[in-house]
Structure formats: C-alpha cells, structure tokens
Design an enzyme around this catalytic site. Sequence first.
Site: not given
Length: 250
Positions: A168, A205
């Site tokens: 991701s 993230k």
Amino acid sequence: MLELYKNIKKFRVQNDMSQAELAKLTGYTDRSSIAKIEKGLVDLSLSKIEAFADALGVDPGDLMGDEWESSVVDNARLDLAEHFNYDAFNIAKFQDAEHLDGISAHTMVCENRSEYTTKPLNCIPIYGTIPAGIPITAIQDIEGYEEIDPSMLRGGKQYFGLKVKGNSMYPMFMEGDTIIVRQQPDCESGQVCAVRVNGDDATLKKVIKQGATTVLQPLNPEYEPIFFVGSVGEPSLEIMGVVVEIRRKL
C-alpha cells in the site's frame, strides 16, 4: 581522579595547546575553567571526559588510566537501569559485574525471549507485527536487531523497527523493507507513521491532518485513503511513531 586532571594538563602541553583553546574545544567559556579542572577542583562527567579525550586526540582511557574501566561499568549499569526503569541496585543484581566488565557506556541488555544477551544501547528490536493492545516492550515477535546512530537517542528518544508488509506504500516502501520508527503519540501533517487502525495490528500510512479530519493516505494509488473525524488519539486511530529511516536489502 587526580590522575585524570594531571593527564589533561599533560596531553594539553604535549599538544602545544593553550587553556583557552582547550576550553573552546570542550564547551567552556574561558581558560579559568580549564585551570580549575587541571587542579582537580571540578568534577567531570563521563561525557565531558570523552569530550576532553576527543579534543586532545587520545582515548578516554589514556586520561583516566586504571579508573576508566570501573567508570565504564558504572555508567553501563546506569544506562541499563534507565532503559528498564530499574534502579542501579536492581541492575547490579540482575546482571552481575563480571558480565558488565568491558562493556562500553552505551551498552544495555536486550531481552530475546527467555535469553539475555549484551547488545549496544543503540541496538533496537525489529518486529514482524505489532499486535493491538500489547506494549512494544512486551512483544515477543522479534525478527532481529538493527543498530542506529547513537546520536538519535539524545533527549531520551526511543525507537523500534518494523518489517513492511503489503504494497500500500509502494514505491517508497516495499514489502520486506525495515523501517526505523521514533516512538511518539502524535505527528506533523504529511509524516509517514506506524499507526493502529480500529484496534488492528500496526500499519504504515502517510498521516494528513485537515482540520478535524485525519486522513491515512496510502502512497500506492490502487489503495483508497482512510478518513477519521476527530483528533489523533481517538480509540479508532493510534499513532505509534514517525518513520525516520528505511533499510532495504538488495
């Protein structure tokens, strides 16, 4: 300690260095401080002794002689005590003197399952996963250790490593990378962090703050961002630390 002060003067004279020059190199304002030190009127911390050794181009042991080894052991115990939140007496019982002999002042004991081994204080654990609700120091899933620059530890900062899983955050972070994370409960907008989302394992993230909304932004466009309304620290979003380094094996 008199040997220390005599040696400071001896090596200063050998280096044809004035007291004023030595004062400037070791962080003192004027020569009078050096004069007092050379007379043995000022106590020096281990860090200051190391600073004098650097300025004079010698090893700290050359300044302290036979007193150097015992000072190193005592400071190793203090580092251990601070790391484990024990007092020095308990550390002395926990790890007896013969195991500390010869260990540098930046030495600690790292726990690896049921075994205890000596590792540098700047040696941090690398975790495969960080499960929800478990403190960093209690996690047993340690995949290895990495050394970081000792200067990073100044000010009591603490770090851990985490293996990247998934893609991701590709292309900046790739699966199998090791990231070095500085532990802290909040961050600046735009920083990449290790976070827990809704009580799940830690994930990686980019954190973007937009007023009352916090966005967890993947770097891979194939993944959607996650939005949280409310401040960081809500039960659904926990920041564990900020990524400061990536290590990748080719």
